[in-house]
Enzyme design. Structure first.
Site, PDB file in Angstrom:
ATOM      1  N   ASP A  63       0.801  -1.224   0.000  1.00  0.00           N
ATOM      2  CA  ASP A  63       0.000   0.000   0.000  1.00  0.00           C
ATOM      3  C   ASP A  63       0.834   1.275   0.000  1.00  0.00           C
ATOM      4  O   ASP A  63       0.322   2.354   0.320  1.00  0.00           O
ATOM      5  CB  ASP A  63      -0.953   0.001   1.205  1.00  0.00           C
ATOM      6  CG  ASP A  63      -2.103  -0.965   0.999  1.00  0.00           C
ATOM      7  OD1 ASP A  63      -2.643  -0.994  -0.125  1.00  0.00           O
ATOM      8  OD2 ASP A  63      -2.462  -1.674   1.944  1.00  0.00           O
ATOM      9  N   ASP A  70      -6.960  -3.302  -5.912  1.00  0.00           N
ATOM     10  CA  ASP A  70      -6.559  -2.052  -5.239  1.00  0.00           C
ATOM     11  C   ASP A  70      -5.103  -1.672  -5.558  1.00  0.00           C
ATOM     12  O   ASP A  70      -4.732  -0.495  -5.544  1.00  0.00           O
ATOM     13  CB  ASP A  70      -6.670  -2.174  -3.716  1.00  0.00           C
ATOM     14  CG  ASP A  70      -7.856  -2.980  -3.228  1.00  0.00           C
ATOM     15  OD1 ASP A  70      -8.312  -3.848  -3.970  1.00  0.00           O
ATOM     16  OD2 ASP A  70      -8.312  -2.749  -2.102  1.00  0.00           O
TER      17      ASP A  70
HETATM   18  N1  GLY Z   1      -7.399  -1.100  -0.144  1.00  0.00           N
HETATM   19  C1  GLY Z   1      -8.370  -1.457   0.799  1.00  0.00           C
HETATM   20  C2  GLY Z   1      -9.736  -0.998   0.505  1.00  0.00           C
HETATM   21  O1  GLY Z   1     -10.049  -0.447  -0.532  1.00  0.00           O
HETATM   22  O2  GLY Z   1     -10.558  -1.224   1.359  1.00  0.00           O
END
Ligand code: GLY
Length: 425
Positions: A148, A206
């Protein structure tokens, strides 16, 4: 000269003439091919200008009002936050502000949102609060346990650098990109999302959002390996994450040995075959940014296909703020996800500048509808309420019964981004 000689001479003269014409036309043709992308860019810019004229004053007024109110909300939020904590959400029933350290995926959104607010209002109190938080966040540049890092380090330090360039920001961005690519696998041609047992290599949609950091790192360092890894990841995701209708799976699990697919499933969506709204939003934003960074038309096509899926979906409500999953059971009696709405809105505003005519108009006017909805009392909190967050009605993780119908820091961040994008038109 005899007749035969004369015929030969005329033939040669004609051949010479043909070559001359070819030599004149061919370079033009090659140049036209070469210039094609720039010509399209020119057309896009034209389309953008055309839409600039159509920016609605009434919506700009709404946005300015919302930005001022949002700044006041974040000053309230800042007062309630311990120095080393980052806001995540707020539970109104128990009046509980939920915070985190710098390490979860949401760490960069609060400083990023403060920087957007500072950009909009020039209020230095907000800027000082952003800088205070960046000090606690910067250690994450060396965190190799998460994919992330784009969310965490580019929404924050990327904006800090944009507003006030500094060599320290450059090295933080490059180090963060190095940490991110340490998770890349040549066999899978992807960056690993979640760590798990050695036999499973997990990639979630994501992760497309983290690629923006890699393009910035190539620009800053001159090292093209970040760029190449971003392209490899986007290509593998494009091949494996999407269904025939261009909706996407949340999670694809690969065999790390050879990159073969073990399973496609959901984690935060309603079902393995459903279209989890925030996942679709990440995909749309992700391929839009891939086109911005590479100008490869394949990514533009993918972003357009995702947009078509979303905007033509029968379950997209009239105010254009999606339910938490496009196939959620119980629609319309289920929760909306304002975060998905804000991300889609910001993405459509950018994508509308890369296309022309009716398509550009659809994207732009849909984004306007979304902005009007988000600015309204249906979604935007009243002054002093909502724990200091800006938007209401987000969904974190429905299947886990976590954070349903609450404010979310990332919803606020993309809402602010969308408002600034609209204003910059
Ligand atoms: N990346 C985690 C979410 O979108 O909840």
């Amino acid at each position: 000269m005899n007749a035969e000689g004369l015929r030969e001479k005329i033939k040669n003269a004609r051949a010479h003439q043909r070559m001359k014409i070819l030599h004149t036309i061919f370079p033009c043709f090659v140049k036209a091919l070469f210039l094609m992308p720039f010509l399209f860019t020119g057309t896009d810019l034209w389309a953008q200008r055309q839409f600039t004229r159509k920016v609605h004053k009434s919506l700009l007024t709404e946005i300015d009002r919302s930005l001022a109110a949002s700044a006041a909300q974040y000053k309230l939020l800042a007062k309630k936050l311990p120095a080393d904590r980052f806001p995540v959400t707020y539970y109104a029933a128990s009046n509980k502000l939920v915070t985190s350290g710098s390490e979860p995926w949401v760490g960069g959104f609060y400083p990023g949102a403060l920087l957007y607010l500072y950009e909009a209002t020039k209020d230095t109190v907000l800027y000082a609060e952003a800088l205070r938080k960046l000090k606690y966040l910067k250690k994450e540049q060396f965190n190799r346990t998460t994919h992330d890092l784009g969310f965490m380090m580019y929404c924050s330090f990327g904006n800090a650098k944009r507003l006030a360039p500094a060599p320290e920001y450059d090295s933080i961005i490059i180090n963060s990109a190095k940490s991110l690519v340490s998770r890349f696998s040549e066999q899978v041609a992807c960056i690993r999302s979640w760590d798990s047992d050695a036999g499973r290599f997990m990639v979630i949609i994501d992760n497309m959002m983290n690629l923006e950091l890699l393009f910035a790192a190539t620009r800053l360092s001159g090292d093209s390996s970040f760029y190449k890894i971003a392209v490899a990841h986007a290509n593998t995701t494009l091949k494996n994450h999407f269904r025939a209708d261009y909706s996407s799976y949340h999670l694809v699990i690969y065999d790390p040995k050879d990159g073969s697919i073990l399973k496609k499933q959901t984690v935060q969506g309603a079902a393995d075959e459903s279209a989890w709204s925030r996942g679709q939003a990440w995909g749309l934003y992700g391929y839009t940014l891939m086109y911005r960074e590479t100008k490869d038309p394949v990514y533009l096509q993918q972003a357009n296909r995702i947009a078509q899926f979303l905007l033509n979906h029968p379950n997209l409500p009239a105010d254009k703020i999606p339910y938490w999953d496009f196939n959620a059971p119980g629609i319309p009696a289920t929760a909306r996800d304002v975060s998905a709405g804000a991300i889609i809105c910001a993405a459509l505003l950018e994508l509308s500048a890369y296309v022309n005519g009716k398509t550009a108009k659809t994207y732009f006017t849909t984004a306007e509808t979304m902005l009007r909805s988000l600015c309204s009392a249906d979604y935007r909190s009243a002054p002093g309420e909502n724990g200091g967050f800006i938007l209401k009605h987000g969904v974190g993780n429905f299947p886990r019964n976590a954070d349903i119908d609450v404010p979310l820091i990332y919803a606020d961040y993309y809402y602010l981004e969308a408002m600034l994008r609209y204003k910059k038109r």
